[in-house]
Design an enzyme around this catalytic site. Structure first.
Site, mmCIF file in Angstrom:
data_model
loop_
_atom_site.group_PDB
_atom_site.id
_atom_site.type_symbol
_atom_site.label_atom_id
_atom_site.label_comp_id
_atom_site.label_asym_id
_atom_site.label_seq_id
_atom_site.Cartn_x
_atom_site.Cartn_y
_atom_site.Cartn_z
ATOM 1 N N LYS A 1 0.863 -1.189 0.000
ATOM 2 C CA LYS A 1 0.000 0.000 0.000
ATOM 3 C C LYS A 1 0.891 1.228 0.000
ATOM 4 C CE LYS A 1 -4.525 0.596 0.168
ATOM 5 N NZ LYS A 1 -5.524 -0.323 -0.386
ATOM 6 N N GLY B 1 -21.550 5.326 2.917
ATOM 7 C CA GLY B 1 -20.596 5.710 1.864
ATOM 8 C C GLY B 1 -21.273 5.553 0.518
ATOM 9 N N GLY C 1 -19.640 2.317 -2.511
ATOM 10 C CA GLY C 1 -21.007 2.338 -1.975
ATOM 11 C C GLY C 1 -22.054 2.735 -3.004
#
Ligand code: NAD
Length: 417
Positions: free
Chosen positions: A107, A219, A224
Site C-alpha cells: 500500500k 458511503g 457504496g
C-alpha cells in the site's frame, strides 16, 4: 476514523495475532508476519501553481512478498500516516491470499488534502511520487493502483512518468489505468460487484434473499454508490445511504438512480436530497435493516455501537470498519460478518486480471472479466465458509486462518522461517 488515538495497524496486528495463535505458528513466523518486510518514506517537493514549493510526506509499504509481487493502492488523504499505510498493506497481504492470487500485499499514501490541489498540482505530485518511489516498483516487484482520492487519470500520469524514467513500456506496473492505456474493462465496478457476489453467497448459505432485503449502505462513493445501484437492480430495498455530509433514510426504499444523479451533481454530497428523511451516519449504522454494508471508512463499528447494530448480516466493503472489540460483540450476538479481506476483494481481483492482460498485451471483454471475477469470488467465499463451519467461529477468523496459513507456507517453502 471516528475515535481519537485509533491506530489501524494495532487493529490489523490484533486480528493477525488471534489467527496466528489458533494456527500455533512458530515464534519466528509470528515476528516475521507482524511487521512489514519493506517500508519506504519519501519527502516530495512539489511546485504549486503559486510558484512556491510545498513538501509532502509519502509512503510505500511492501508488507510481505512471499506469494508474489506486492500489490495495493495509493491513498491521498490528510490523515495518512505510516501506520494507516502499514495496516492497509497488511490487510492486502491477507486479501490476496484469501483470493489465492499469486501476489503479496502492499500500500502507499501521500499525506495531502487532494480537494485543495489543482489538476496541474495533482499531476506534479503524482510524477514526484513516481520519481521517488518508482525505482522500487515493477510488474514483478510492486504494483500500485488507485485508492481513496486517486483516480485512473492519476495512474495514467504515474505510468507515463515511470515509463519515461525506465525507457520502456510495461503498463502492468500500475493497475486501475484508463482503458486506452491498458486498463481492464470492469475495474470501476469490480469491488461492488464482488460485494454483490458475496451477498448472493450469503443468500445461498443463510437463506437471506437479496430480493426484498432491506439494505443500509454507509458511503456513496466508488464502492457504496455502485453497490447501491447493483443491489437496487437486483430487487433489494436500499433503505439508507450516506456520504460524509450525512445520511438519508426511507423505509419504502430509496430511488437509487435519482440519488446517484443528485450525488454527482452536488459534488459528492447527499445533503438536501429529497428522496427520504435526513439522518446521521451513526443512525444509519444502527438502523433497523437486514443487511448493513459499511463502504466508507475504517473504525466505524466499535464497542460503543456494536450492541445497537440491528442488521443480521454485515458485509464489510470498507477496509477495517469493525474494531476487534466490536467483532466479539457482533459474534456473540449472532450477527454474520463477512470480513473486508473477502468482501471487498473484487477490486484487487480485477487489478490482478488487468496485470495478466498487460503481460500478454491483450484485452479481455467485459463479459470475460465479470465471469472470471465471479468465479474467483464465489470460490473464495466457499473456501472461507467451509473453514467457518469447521471452526464454528467468526467468518473473519476463518478467512484469516486460510490466508495466514497460505502466506506462512510460502515463507516456509522459501526457507525464510
Ligand atoms: P470514495 O472516496 O469514492 O467514497 C467514499 C465515500 O465515503 C463517499 O461517499 C464519502 O462521502 C463517504 N465518507 C467519507 N468520509 C465519511 C465519513 N466520515 N462518514 C461517512 N461517510 C464518509 O472511496 P471508495 O473507493 O468508495 O472506498 C470506500 C472504502 O472502500 C474505503 O475504505 C476503501 O479503502 C475501500 N475499498 C475500496 C476499493 C475500491 O476499489 N475503490 C477496494 C477495496 C476497498
Amino acid at each position: 476514523m471516528s475515535e481519537t488515538n485509533y491506530n489501524p495497524f494495532r487493529t490489523a496486528q490484533a486480528q493477525l495475532d488471534q489467527a496466528m495463535e489458533v494456527l500455533g505458528l512458530e515464534p519466528s513466523m509470528r515476528e516475521l508476519l507482524r511487521w512489514p518486510m519493506r517500508e519506504y518514506r519519501y519527502r516530495l517537493p512539489v511546485r504549486m501553481d503559486s510558484g512556491e514549493v510545498q513538501i509532502f510526506d509519502s509512503y510505500r509499504v511492501q508488507y510481505n512478498h512471499a506469494r508474489g509481487p506486492t500489490k495495493g493502492g495509493l491513498r491521498w488523504h490528510p490523515d495518512e500516516t505510516i501506520d494507516t499505510v502499514r495496516a492497509l498493506a497488511c490487510w492486502m497481504t491477507w486479501k490476496c491470499a484469501v483470493l489465492d492470487l499469486p501476489l503479496g500485499g502492499g500500500k502507499g499514501g501521500v499525506t495531502c488534502n487532494p480537494t485543495s490541489l489543482s489538476t496541474s498540482e495533482k499531476e506534479r505530485l503524482a510524477r514526484a511520487y513516481i520519481r521517488a518511489a518508482g525505482h522500487r516498483m515493477s510488474v514483478d516487484r510492486d504494483v500500485p493502483a488507485p485508492d481513496v482520492h486517486t483516480t485512473p487519470q492519476i495512474m495514467a500520469w504515474m505510468l507515463d512518468e515511470y515509463e519515461t524514467m525506465m525507457g520502456y513500456h510495461h503498463s502492468g506496473v500500475i493497475t486501475g489505468k484508463p482503458i486506452p492505456l491498458g486498463g481492464s474493462a470492469g475495474r470501476n465496478e469490480a469491488t461492488s460487484l464482488g460485494g454483490v457476489v458475496v451477498a448472493r453467497e450469503v443468500e445461498r448459505v443463510l437463506g437471506h434473499p437479496i430480493k426484498g432485503a432491506r439494505c443500509a449502505i454507509q458511503g456513496f462513493g466508488n464502492v457504496g454508490g455502485i453497490l447501491a445501484r447493483l443491489l437496487h437492480e437486483r430487487g433489494a430495498k436500499v433503505i439508507a445511504i450516506s456520504a460524509v455530509d450525512g445520511a438519508i433514510f426511507n423505509e419504502g426504499g430509496i430511488d437509487i438512480p435519482a440519488a446517484l444523479t443528485y450525488y454527482n451533481r452536488k459534488m459528492q454530497q447527499l445533503g438536501g436530497f429529497d428522496g427520504g428523511d435526513a439522518t446521521t451516519n451513526e443512525q444509519l449504522l444502527t438502523c433497523d435493516c437486514d443487511m448493513l454494508f459499511p463502504a466508507a471508512l475504517e473504525n466505524v463499528i466499535t464497542e460503543s455501537n456494536a450492541n445497537a447494530i440491528q442488521a443480521k448480516v454485515v458485509i464489510e466493503m470498507a477496509n477495517g470498519p469493525t474494531t476487534p472489540e466490536a467483532d466479539k460483540i457482533l459474534h456473540q450476538r449472532g450477527v454474520f460478518v463477512v470480513p473486508d479481506i473477502l468482501a471487498n476483494a473484487g477490486g484487487v481481483t480485477v487489478s490482478y486480471l488487468e496485470q495478466v492482460q498487460n503481460t500478454y498485451n491483450y484485452h479481455w471483454s467485459l463479459k470475460d472479466v465479470h465471469s472470471e471475477l465471479e468465479r474467483r469470488m464465489t470460490s473464495a467465499f466457499k473456501d472461507v465458509y467451509a473453514e467457518y463451519e469447521r471452526i464454528d467461529g467468526p467468518m473473519r477468523l476463518a478467512a484469516y486462518l486460510l490466508a495466514v496459513e497460505r502466506v506462512a507456507e510460502a515463507c516456509r517453502l522459501r526457507g525464510w522461517v
